[in-house]
Motif scaffolding. Structure first.
Motif, PDB file in Angstrom:
ATOM      1  N   PRO A   1     -32.080  58.589  42.115  1.00  0.00           N
ATOM      2  CA  PRO A   1     -32.168  57.261  42.756  1.00  0.00           C
ATOM      3  C   PRO A   1     -31.037  56.316  42.327  1.00  0.00           C
ATOM      4  O   PRO A   1     -30.494  55.579  43.145  1.00  0.00           O
ATOM      5  N   VAL A   2     -30.671  56.359  41.058  1.00  0.00           N
ATOM      6  CA  VAL A   2     -29.596  55.493  40.562  1.00  0.00           C
ATOM      7  C   VAL A   2     -28.255  55.958  41.122  1.00  0.00           C
ATOM      8  O   VAL A   2     -27.448  55.143  41.583  1.00  0.00           O
ATOM      9  N   VAL A   3     -28.019  57.267  41.101  1.00  0.00           N
ATOM     10  CA  VAL A   3     -26.764  57.807  41.630  1.00  0.00           C
ATOM     11  C   VAL A   3     -26.659  57.500  43.120  1.00  0.00           C
ATOM     12  O   VAL A   3     -25.597  57.092  43.605  1.00  0.00           O
ATOM     13  N   GLY A   4     -27.765  57.655  43.845  1.00  0.00           N
ATOM     14  CA  GLY A   4     -27.758  57.349  45.279  1.00  0.00           C
ATOM     15  C   GLY A   4     -27.454  55.892  45.551  1.00  0.00           C
ATOM     16  O   GLY A   4     -26.647  55.561  46.429  1.00  0.00           O
ATOM     17  N   ALA A   5     -28.058  55.009  44.791  1.00  0.00           N
ATOM     18  CA  ALA A   5     -27.796  53.576  44.968  1.00  0.00           C
ATOM     19  C   ALA A   5     -26.345  53.252  44.644  1.00  0.00           C
ATOM     20  O   ALA A   5     -25.700  52.453  45.340  1.00  0.00           O
ATOM     21  N   TYR A   6     -25.821  53.866  43.601  1.00  0.00           N
ATOM     22  CA  TYR A   6     -24.416  53.667  43.218  1.00  0.00           C
ATOM     23  C   TYR A   6     -23.488  54.105  44.351  1.00  0.00           C
ATOM     24  O   TYR A   6     -22.578  53.377  44.733  1.00  0.00           O
ATOM     25  N   ILE A   7     -23.732  55.280  44.895  1.00  0.00           N
ATOM     26  CA  ILE A   7     -22.898  55.783  45.995  1.00  0.00           C
ATOM     27  C   ILE A   7     -22.991  54.856  47.196  1.00  0.00           C
ATOM     28  O   ILE A   7     -21.974  54.511  47.809  1.00  0.00           O
ATOM     29  N   HIS A   8     -24.190  54.418  47.534  1.00  0.00           N
ATOM     30  CA  HIS A   8     -24.363  53.518  48.681  1.00  0.00           C
ATOM     31  C   HIS A   8     -23.671  52.177  48.447  1.00  0.00           C
ATOM     32  O   HIS A   8     -23.282  51.511  49.406  1.00  0.00           O
ATOM     33  N   SER A   9     -23.498  51.790  47.190  1.00  0.00           N
ATOM     34  CA  SER A   9     -22.778  50.541  46.926  1.00  0.00           C
ATOM     35  C   SER A   9     -21.274  50.718  47.114  1.00  0.00           C
ATOM     36  O   SER A   9     -20.563  49.741  47.337  1.00  0.00           O
ATOM     37  N   LEU A  10     -20.793  51.942  47.025  1.00  0.00           N
ATOM     38  CA  LEU A  10     -19.365  52.211  47.151  1.00  0.00           C
ATOM     39  C   LEU A  10     -18.953  52.659  48.543  1.00  0.00           C
ATOM     40  O   LEU A  10     -17.834  52.403  48.977  1.00  0.00           O
ATOM     41  N   VAL A  11     -19.841  53.367  49.222  1.00  0.00           N
ATOM     42  CA  VAL A  11     -19.523  53.939  50.532  1.00  0.00           C
ATOM     43  C   VAL A  11     -20.334  53.185  51.579  1.00  0.00           C
ATOM     44  O   VAL A  11     -21.552  53.333  51.640  1.00  0.00           O
ATOM     45  N   PRO A  12     -19.688  52.369  52.394  1.00  0.00           N
ATOM     46  CA  PRO A  12     -20.429  51.488  53.294  1.00  0.00           C
ATOM     47  C   PRO A  12     -21.175  52.192  54.424  1.00  0.00           C
ATOM     48  O   PRO A  12     -22.183  51.697  54.896  1.00  0.00           O
ATOM     49  N   ASN A  13     -20.714  53.350  54.847  1.00  0.00           N
ATOM     50  CA  ASN A  13     -21.366  54.069  55.941  1.00  0.00           C
ATOM     51  C   ASN A  13     -22.538  54.873  55.380  1.00  0.00           C
ATOM     52  O   ASN A  13     -22.357  55.726  54.504  1.00  0.00           O
ATOM     53  N   PHE A  14     -23.747  54.626  55.904  1.00  0.00           N
ATOM     54  CA  PHE A  14     -24.952  55.259  55.381  1.00  0.00           C
ATOM     55  C   PHE A  14     -24.852  56.779  55.398  1.00  0.00           C
ATOM     56  O   PHE A  14     -25.132  57.441  54.405  1.00  0.00           O
ATOM     57  N   HIS A  15     -24.459  57.341  56.531  1.00  0.00           N
ATOM     58  CA  HIS A  15     -24.419  58.799  56.663  1.00  0.00           C
ATOM     59  C   HIS A  15     -23.338  59.410  55.772  1.00  0.00           C
ATOM     60  O   HIS A  15     -23.545  60.469  55.171  1.00  0.00           O
ATOM     61  N   GLN A  16     -22.241  58.723  55.662  1.00  0.00           N
ATOM     62  CA  GLN A  16     -21.168  59.179  54.778  1.00  0.00           C
ATOM     63  C   GLN A  16     -21.646  59.143  53.319  1.00  0.00           C
ATOM     64  O   GLN A  16     -21.388  60.070  52.546  1.00  0.00           O
TER      65      GLN A  16
END
Length: 175
Positions: free
Chosen positions: A18-33
């Motif tokens: 969950p933390v890694v996913g949130a971190y990635i979503h904070s860096l990569v603006p496109n949800f699917h990407q």
């Protein structure tokens, strides 16, 4: 990887994802990407797990891999679109997630415990709204109640959960 290593990786990844996913979503603006990058991180962790030093915390290691893959994804995206986060800012975000990551584990555990204490009707209304992402009107139809009743039920359920989580997470939450 042997079964004991597989079990250890599964446990560590389940706690950190969950933390890694949130971190990635904070860096990569496109949800699917961002979801693609998260999957790439999981694959990379499996491939590289034999290089993991078990005497060190897993989360920073996983966040480092996530950062590398997210930045590679951002570089690819930058070829077609201007990106907005500097490498310095990405580093600061990583540090913040590392510092806050473990604090959310207690909140997630408290949420699971608090959900088990709720009546079935409350669990159902919360699942319809948040797990299935239904609008209030659709929640009301599924439960056979009015829109207003669904809104009130959800508001009360959130308040009960908030208080329960605060009580069981040691008062570490500030919302």
């Amino acid at each position: 990887m042997h079964s004991q290593g597989s079990e250890q990786l599964a446990r560590l990844w389940t706690e950190s994802q969950p933390v890694v996913g949130a971190y990635i979503h904070s860096l990569v603006p496109n949800f699917h990407q961002a979801e693609d990058v998260l999957q790439q991180v999981a694959v990379m962790l499996v491939r590289e797990f034999d290089k993991y030093d078990a005497s060190r915390p897993f989360l920073p290691w996983a966040l480092g891999i996530a950062r590398n893959l997210a930045m590679a994804s951002r570089r690819t995206a930058a070829r077609s679109v201007e990106c907005c986060l500097s490498d310095d800012l990405v580093g600061r975000i990583q540090v913040a997630f590392q510092e806050q990551g473990d604090s959310w584990a207690g909140v997630r555990q408290a949420l699971r415990m608090c959900m088990k204490k709720q009546p079935q009707k409350v669990v159902e209304v919360l699942k319809l709204r948040y797990a299935y992402d239904l609008k209030y009107g659709d929640v009301a139809k599924r439960m056979g109640i009015t829109d207003g009743a669904a809104r009130v039920m959800l508001h009360r359920a959130r308040e009960v959960l908030r208080r329960c989580i605060q009580q069981h997470a040691g008062g570490t939450t500030k919302w």
